[in-house]
Design a protein around this motif. Structure first.
Motif, mmCIF file in Angstrom:
data_model
loop_
_atom_site.group_PDB
_atom_site.id
_atom_site.type_symbol
_atom_site.label_atom_id
_atom_site.label_comp_id
_atom_site.label_asym_id
_atom_site.label_seq_id
_atom_site.Cartn_x
_atom_site.Cartn_y
_atom_site.Cartn_z
ATOM 1 N N HIS A 23 0.842 -1.201 0.000
ATOM 2 C CA HIS A 23 0.000 0.000 0.000
ATOM 3 C C HIS A 23 0.875 1.248 0.000
ATOM 4 O O HIS A 23 1.710 1.418 0.894
ATOM 5 C CB HIS A 23 -0.919 0.004 1.210
ATOM 6 C CG HIS A 23 -2.005 -1.020 1.150
ATOM 7 N ND1 HIS A 23 -3.255 -0.745 0.643
ATOM 8 C CD2 HIS A 23 -2.028 -2.323 1.516
ATOM 9 C CE1 HIS A 23 -4.009 -1.837 0.712
ATOM 10 N NE2 HIS A 23 -3.282 -2.810 1.230
ATOM 11 N N LEU A 24 0.651 2.111 -0.976
ATOM 12 C CA LEU A 24 1.443 3.327 -1.089
ATOM 13 C C LEU A 24 1.317 4.178 0.172
ATOM 14 O O LEU A 24 2.313 4.713 0.677
ATOM 15 C CB LEU A 24 0.992 4.126 -2.316
ATOM 16 C CG LEU A 24 1.764 5.411 -2.617
ATOM 17 C CD1 LEU A 24 3.214 5.095 -2.961
ATOM 18 C CD2 LEU A 24 1.100 6.179 -3.766
ATOM 19 N N ASP A 25 0.101 4.317 0.705
ATOM 20 C CA ASP A 25 -0.106 5.142 1.888
ATOM 21 C C ASP A 25 0.290 4.420 3.171
ATOM 22 O O ASP A 25 0.186 4.985 4.261
ATOM 23 C CB ASP A 25 -1.556 5.630 1.978
ATOM 24 C CG ASP A 25 -2.563 4.495 1.904
ATOM 25 O OD1 ASP A 25 -2.189 3.389 1.485
ATOM 26 O OD2 ASP A 25 -3.746 4.725 2.251
ATOM 27 N N GLY A 26 0.787 3.195 3.050
ATOM 28 C CA GLY A 26 1.269 2.457 4.201
ATOM 29 C C GLY A 26 2.769 2.255 4.164
ATOM 30 O O GLY A 26 3.300 1.426 4.917
ATOM 31 N N THR A 298 2.488 -16.137 -2.495
ATOM 32 C CA THR A 298 3.454 -15.060 -2.721
ATOM 33 C C THR A 298 3.717 -14.366 -1.386
ATOM 34 O O THR A 298 2.889 -14.400 -0.480
ATOM 35 C CB THR A 298 2.948 -14.032 -3.752
ATOM 36 O OG1 THR A 298 1.808 -13.327 -3.226
ATOM 37 C CG2 THR A 298 2.551 -14.717 -5.057
ATOM 38 N N VAL A 299 4.879 -13.736 -1.273
ATOM 39 C CA VAL A 299 5.282 -13.048 -0.041
ATOM 40 C C VAL A 299 5.226 -11.544 -0.284
ATOM 41 O O VAL A 299 5.737 -11.055 -1.300
ATOM 42 C CB VAL A 299 6.706 -13.455 0.382
ATOM 43 C CG1 VAL A 299 7.128 -12.721 1.655
ATOM 44 C CG2 VAL A 299 6.793 -14.964 0.578
ATOM 45 N N ASN A 300 4.619 -10.808 0.654
ATOM 46 C CA ASN A 300 4.403 -9.378 0.455
ATOM 47 C C ASN A 300 4.574 -8.590 1.747
ATOM 48 O O ASN A 300 4.629 -9.155 2.838
ATOM 49 C CB ASN A 300 2.989 -9.151 -0.100
ATOM 50 C CG ASN A 300 2.762 -9.895 -1.399
ATOM 51 O OD1 ASN A 300 3.105 -9.415 -2.465
ATOM 52 N ND2 ASN A 300 2.183 -11.093 -1.321
ATOM 53 N N THR A 301 4.624 -7.267 1.612
ATOM 54 C CA THR A 301 4.871 -6.373 2.742
ATOM 55 C C THR A 301 3.603 -5.796 3.347
ATOM 56 O O THR A 301 3.579 -5.462 4.530
ATOM 57 C CB THR A 301 5.744 -5.193 2.301
ATOM 58 O OG1 THR A 301 5.130 -4.574 1.161
ATOM 59 C CG2 THR A 301 7.142 -5.646 1.933
ATOM 60 N N ASP A 302 2.565 -5.595 2.541
ATOM 61 C CA ASP A 302 1.329 -4.918 2.929
ATOM 62 C C ASP A 302 1.617 -3.450 3.218
ATOM 63 O O ASP A 302 1.508 -2.616 2.333
ATOM 64 C CB ASP A 302 0.655 -5.612 4.109
ATOM 65 C CG ASP A 302 -0.831 -5.298 4.212
ATOM 66 O OD1 ASP A 302 -1.387 -4.731 3.249
ATOM 67 O OD2 ASP A 302 -1.440 -5.625 5.233
ATOM 68 N N ASN A 303 1.985 -3.131 4.467
ATOM 69 C CA ASN A 303 2.253 -1.741 4.839
ATOM 70 C C ASN A 303 3.603 -1.657 5.547
ATOM 71 O O ASN A 303 3.719 -1.999 6.730
ATOM 72 C CB ASN A 303 1.133 -1.227 5.744
ATOM 73 C CG ASN A 303 -0.204 -1.223 5.025
ATOM 74 O OD1 ASN A 303 -0.445 -0.411 4.134
ATOM 75 N ND2 ASN A 303 -1.070 -2.150 5.397
ATOM 76 N N ARG A 304 4.600 -1.204 4.797
ATOM 77 C CA ARG A 304 5.966 -1.236 5.316
ATOM 78 C C ARG A 304 6.152 -0.334 6.537
ATOM 79 O O ARG A 304 6.905 -0.655 7.448
ATOM 80 C CB ARG A 304 6.937 -0.845 4.197
ATOM 81 C CG ARG A 304 7.101 -1.931 3.141
ATOM 82 C CD ARG A 304 7.840 -1.461 1.899
ATOM 83 N NE ARG A 304 7.006 -0.587 1.079
ATOM 84 C CZ ARG A 304 7.269 0.681 0.798
ATOM 85 N NH1 ARG A 304 8.382 1.238 1.274
ATOM 86 N NH2 ARG A 304 6.457 1.397 0.056
ATOM 87 N N LEU A 305 5.449 0.805 6.570
ATOM 88 C CA LEU A 305 5.556 1.713 7.711
ATOM 89 C C LEU A 305 4.912 1.109 8.953
ATOM 90 O O LEU A 305 5.528 1.046 10.020
ATOM 91 C CB LEU A 305 4.886 3.050 7.359
ATOM 92 C CG LEU A 305 4.720 4.047 8.507
ATOM 93 C CD1 LEU A 305 6.079 4.480 9.051
ATOM 94 C CD2 LEU A 305 3.907 5.257 8.045
ATOM 95 N N MET A 306 3.678 0.662 8.833
ATOM 96 C CA MET A 306 2.947 0.152 9.992
ATOM 97 C C MET A 306 3.564 -1.138 10.546
ATOM 98 O O MET A 306 3.500 -1.396 11.749
ATOM 99 C CB MET A 306 1.479 -0.106 9.635
ATOM 100 C CG MET A 306 0.649 1.164 9.479
ATOM 101 S SD MET A 306 1.088 2.082 7.967
ATOM 102 C CE MET A 306 -0.081 3.431 8.031
ATOM 103 N N SER A 307 4.156 -1.927 9.673
ATOM 104 C CA SER A 307 4.770 -3.181 10.124
ATOM 105 C C SER A 307 6.271 -3.048 10.350
ATOM 106 O O SER A 307 6.909 -4.016 10.764
ATOM 107 C CB SER A 307 4.505 -4.300 9.103
ATOM 108 O OG SER A 307 3.129 -4.602 9.030
#
Length: 366
Positions: A23-26, A298-307
């Protein structure tokens, strides 16, 4: 997968990565949020210290509730309301992913959430695409090339999904790979947006649906059988349709078997799922069992800031806590490229000329 010794962080960092669910906003840099907030006169941040702000986002997202997790986005969205803000965030997203070894990424955002500053939906999309192009150019010049695509997201609780779907089709030759719906699942089933999905199918357009994260099998079933999703955002709750008997052999229910048989990609995000309560730990996360059963994982980040995460971190956690090997990481990366909302020949080029040679150099086996 072939068993090998534990994969060192230096190897994981060098591995080519493909990212489908970001997510760009995440994914904003905390320092960027502070700078943009100050310039825009936004006073709602809990702190203006970038390090403390990054920690606040991680702590706030660790609630175990998807709804609480989603509340953190009010601050990032607040500083993404002008062309300049959006382009900067998109450019930095591309650069940060490229520096982490990501060679292909789809970063999604909801255009309808970026209209408070007077922009039109089209101006929002143009600004983000401009930022991604700038980031691609800078990354290539730095020797870390990346291919960026975006997905346009509609909010489940709103009523603009058809409008956003039409926007995605309008921009599909400009860098928009497809469409998505996001937001709280409970009470907002994907069939509320059936008109948008039927339109996308008529237009031969790609779409994924957040399903099976905060709600269970009915959400996944509707996303696939009613809406026709190409991919499942998260999809972690598909394990509710897999039973393990006394003999220890997993037995797939009809829905789980269909998802596996049809090779429907699962955009799985381990760290995020732990934060929202969809999984208890990386070691126990269903992604490893689903990998063993040969689902299209697949492996993903979702929200790099929040996580507080990155693709390298997500992969390293799977190595350290769930016993993944370099061959497993290669397999999941190729899965992601096979599932990308990108023309087949372009997917194949990245797989054959970037991903496979990159993993071969690290000692992975095909």
């Amino acid at each position: 997968m072939a068993g090998t010794a534990a994969v060192a962080p230096t190897i994981v960092a060098r591995a080519p990565k493909a990212l489908l669910h970001d997510h760009l906003d995440g994914g904003l840099r905390p320092s960027t949020i502070v700078e943009l907030a100050e310039a825009a006169g936004y006073t709602g941040l809990p702190t203006t210290d970038a390090v403390a702000l990054g920690q606040w986002f991680r702590d706030s997202a660790d609630s175990g509730s998807l709804e609480r997790y989603l509340e953190t986005f009010s601050h990032t969205v607040a500083v993404m309301q002008t062309r300049e803000q959006l382009a900067r965030v998109a450019r930095e997203c591309a650069l940060d992913l490229a520096a982490d070894g990501v060679v292909y990424a789809e970063s999604r955002f909801a255009p309808e959430q970026h209209l408070a500053g007077g922009l039109t939906l089209e101006e929002v999309v143009d600004a983000v695409l401009t930022g991604f192009r700038e980031g691609e150019q800078e990354a290539a010049a730095a020797g870390t090339p990346i291919r960026m695509r975006t997905l346009l997201t509609a909010m489940r609780h709103a009523a603009r999904s058809r409008e956003i779907a039409e926007l995605a089709v309008r921009y599909r030759d400009e860098g928009v790979g497809g469409f998505d719906i996001a937001g709280a699942e409970a009470g907002f089933p994907p069939t509320r947006h059936l008109d948008a999905f039927e339109y996308l199918r008529r237009e031969n357009a790609h779409f994924t649906i957040h399903a099976g994260e905060g709600f269970g099998l009915p959400s996944i079933w509707e996303a696939i059988q009613w809406c026709g999703a190409d991919r499942l955002g998260h999809g972690v709750r598909i394990v509710d349709d897999i039973a393990t008997g006394d003999d220890g052999i997993p037995a797939l229910g009809r829905l789980a078997a269909y998802v596996r048989d049809m090779r429907i990609p699962l955009e799985m995000c381990p760290s995020s799922n732990i934060q929202t309560g969809a999984a208890r730990s990386v070691a126990e996360h269903p992604i490893t069992m689903l990998k063993r059963l040969r689902f299209r994982v697949t492996v993903n980040t979702d929200n790099r800031l929040m996580s507080g995460t990155s693709m390298s971190r997500e992969m390293q956690l799977l190595v350290d806590e769930a016993g993944w090997t370099i061959d497993d990481l290669r397999w999941a990366t190729i899965n992601a490229m096979k599932s990308a909302f990108l023309p087949f020949d372009e997917r194949l080029t990245i797989i054959e000329h970037v991903v496979k040679p990159g993993y071969a150099a690290l000692g992975a086996h095909g």
